[in-house]
Design an enzyme around this catalytic site. Structure first.
Site, PDB file in Angstrom:
ATOM      1  N   SER A 288       0.813  -1.214   0.000  1.00 24.73           N
ATOM      2  CA  SER A 288       0.000   0.000   0.000  1.00 24.73           C
ATOM      3  C   SER A 288       0.852   1.273   0.000  1.00 24.73           C
ATOM      4  O   SER A 288       1.596   1.515  -0.925  1.00 24.73           O
ATOM      5  CB  SER A 288      -0.957  -0.049   1.204  1.00 24.73           C
ATOM      6  OG  SER A 288      -1.940   0.940   1.118  1.00 24.73           O
ATOM      7  N   ASP A 299      10.468   4.372  -9.904  1.00 21.94           N
ATOM      8  CA  ASP A 299      10.048   4.859 -11.223  1.00 21.94           C
ATOM      9  C   ASP A 299      10.763   6.147 -11.628  1.00 21.94           C
ATOM     10  O   ASP A 299      11.001   6.393 -12.816  1.00 21.94           O
ATOM     11  CB  ASP A 299       8.538   5.089 -11.249  1.00 21.94           C
ATOM     12  CG  ASP A 299       7.751   3.805 -11.432  1.00 21.94           C
ATOM     13  OD1 ASP A 299       8.381   2.730 -11.518  1.00 21.94           O
ATOM     14  OD2 ASP A 299       6.513   3.872 -11.493  1.00 21.94           O
ATOM     15  N   LYS A 313      -0.330  -4.187  -3.525  1.00 23.77           N
ATOM     16  CA  LYS A 313      -1.649  -3.628  -3.209  1.00 23.77           C
ATOM     17  C   LYS A 313      -1.758  -2.251  -3.860  1.00 23.77           C
ATOM     18  O   LYS A 313      -1.131  -1.300  -3.418  1.00 23.77           O
ATOM     19  CB  LYS A 313      -1.864  -3.513  -1.707  1.00 23.77           C
ATOM     20  CG  LYS A 313      -3.227  -2.927  -1.334  1.00 23.77           C
ATOM     21  CD  LYS A 313      -3.411  -2.903   0.186  1.00 23.77           C
ATOM     22  CE  LYS A 313      -4.786  -2.344   0.566  1.00 23.77           C
ATOM     23  NZ  LYS A 313      -4.871  -0.892   0.421  1.00 23.77           N
TER      24      LYS A 313
END
Length: 548
Positions: A288, A299, A313
């Site tokens: 999460s 990223d 998640k």
């Protein structure tokens, strides 16, 4: 003509959508009416009385089981538990508790809490809270007795093992207690700092900031390890605020997309550590909000991920008030990290015939790219840039943990050695380990190894298939002797891994969770790998897609 065809196609699609919605609404009304009628028939005709509250709670949760495990119903009595999850706050004495040998025991007082200030210690067995005897009660029952309005007093009687005057009484004043998000931070090498974050609650960003401030006072501090292993997440807003320490102000780090809404989250702080080399530790318990942090940093090629694949998640929840002070926590959107990928591992909208949900196979995931062009994939969580496997528990270590041998011995050790060692420097010598081994051997600990189960099955199959000759029986007996459970042998064979866990548990007796983590990181393979990467050209090579 072409425009007419397009217009007709649009109208047809709109009509179909409208028809589908109307059909859905009619189905909803029909089933609600049926359910209402069913309740009335039961109430009027069932032979015994119906426990209405229990029945409605069960029916509500059964319905929610058809969507996903994160959409949950909370009764008025359960609201406090949800609030504690999101804020880390509650009113009480400030101690974790556990069940042991028929008692609820103090597991670990929180630093600075009423329990810690009063002198309650891990291992203390609670026998009475005010006028209520507690032997044989469950954690939840004793927790309710210990919690209360801030400023009120509570009288707690305990038995303290391994001391002469074992019955002790404490009068504590309840306070508003806030759980720590950062149990430990410190330098793990002359140039590399380490911070462990356990959860994302309202005070998490402030704790991270305070930890970074302290580390910055060290003149050698030039690299950072952020440990998110076992961090199940929490508040999205905390994750965004924490990311603001490491990324330029205004950086888009998250996009959430719901049924009818979409939102982009950007960092809002002026970063203090925009260029500091970073490694983030992840594992299967990283989920999460912690995946939002780790995923955004990966990223944007801002950090190297070290460890094992995260949980996966990619769903966001929010709460809605219901009548009678109840709450409904609902999954309202999916989230996408900067590369555009959704890391959700399970698709709850597509269930197997038995109702189970399968994990997305790696072969069906899609390729995305980081800011520098490295390949990353959606679905199935975050893949680390450098894989370091987690701890593999031997049979004897697993049983020592589950049978509370470390917990009890650490209580005994603390009673015999009241002087606190230097945090992070604690170690037990061979004599202390021998004492622990004797303590375990003199107890009643019995366990089966994985080999025991295999050998039992082999003997059973050999007997059923007619292969149990005298020679084979003798061979199996030799295998059972050499591979089966042997406590004394295993305590010596697995001494190194047992000793590490024992040192962590004993250190927690003196310095709480802070002491446990301080000892743990000294021999943590993932920490060692992260330091190796951060303090070498491998860091830049990985971020350029040239190293692994």
């Amino acid at each position: 003509m072409k425009r007419l065809i397009i217009s007709l196609a649009i109208l047809t699609a709109m009509a179909a959508a409208g028809g589908a919605k109307k059909s859905h609404d009619m189905s909803l009304q029909r089933n609600l009416k049926t359910f209402n009628s069913m309740v009335k028939v039961l109430e009027q005709n069932y032979v015994d009385s119906i426990r209405i509250d229990d029945a409605f709670n069960a029916a509500s949760r059964a319905m929610l089981n058809t969507v996903d495990p994160y959409t949950e119903y909370y009764t008025a009595d359960e609201r406090d538990a949800l609030m504690k999850m999101t804020t880390g706050e509650y009113a009480g004495i400030g101690s974790y508790i556990t069940e042991l040998d028929g008692y609820v025991c103090i597991s670990q007082p929180m630093e600075g809490s009423p329990a810690a200030k009063a002198g309650l210690m891990p291992g203390d067995r609670i026998v009475k809270v005010d006028s209520v005897m507690t032997k044989g009660k469950k954690n939840a029952d004793v927790s309710k007795l210990l919690k209360g309005i801030p400023g009120t007093e509570v009288r707690v009687e305990v038995i303290r093992p391994y001391v002469a005057d074992s019955l002790k009484t404490f009068v504590l004043t309840r306070e508003k207690v806030t759980e720590n998000s950062v149990p430990y931070f410190g330098m793990v090498s002359p140039s590399t700092g380490y911070v462990r974050l356990n959860q994302y609650i309202t005070n998490s960003a402030a704790e991270i900031s305070a930890a970074l401030d302290t580390l910055s006072a060290n003149p050698g501090f030039s690299n950072l390890i952020l440990d998110l292993r076992g961090n199940g997440g929490g508040l999205v807003e905390s994750a965004i605020e924490i990311l603001g320490n490491f990324l330029p102000k205004g950086t888009p780090v998250l996009r959430t997309k719901g049924k009818e809404s979409e939102k982009v989250y950007k960092t809002t702080l002026n970063p203090r550590f925009k260029d500091m080399p970073m490694a983030v530790l992840i594992d299967g318990g990283t989920a999460s909000a912690s995946e939002i942090t780790a995923g955004a940093l990966q990223d944007l090629d801002r950090a190297v991920l070290v460890g094992t694949r995260s949980f996966g998640k990619g769903l966001v929840q929010t709460t809605f008030p219901l009548p009678n002070d109840a709450l409904l926590k609902v999954t309202v959107s999916k989230y996408y990290i900067p590369s555009g990928r959704l890391i959700q591992a399970l698709d709850y909208s597509r269930r197997n015939e038995d109702g189970s949900v399968a994990r997305t196979p790696d072969s069906l995931t899609n390729v995305y790219h980081t800011a520098r062009g490295r390949e990353v994939r959606d679905g199935g969580g975050l893949q680390p840039d450098s894989v370091v496997k987690g701890i593999s528990y031997s049979d004897v270590l697993y049983n020592l943990i589950t049978k509370n041998k470390f917990f009890d011995y650490a209580t005994r050790y603390r009673a015999a050695h009241p002087e606190a060692p230097a945090i992070g420097d604690f170690a037990i010598d061979d004599a202390a380990y021998a004492e622990f081994a004797d303590y375990v051997a003199q107890g009643d600990m019995k366990y089966d190894t994985s080999f025991d189960a295999l050998l039992k099955e082999l003997r059973k199959q050999a007997d059923e298939q007619g292969y149990m000759t005298e020679a084979n029986d003798s061979t199996l007996k030799e295998l059972e002797k050499s591979l089966g459970s042997d406590l004394s042998r295993d305590l010596q064979l697995k001494k190194d891994e047992i000793k590490v866990y024992l040192e962590e548990e004993i250190a927690s007796r003196y310095y709480g969770e802070k002491g446990r983590v301080a000892v743990e990181v000294r021999s943590d393979p993932a920490v060692e790998r992260a330091v190796e990467i951060l303090e070498s050209p491998l860091y830049e090579a990985i971020l350029k897609g040239e190293g692994k």
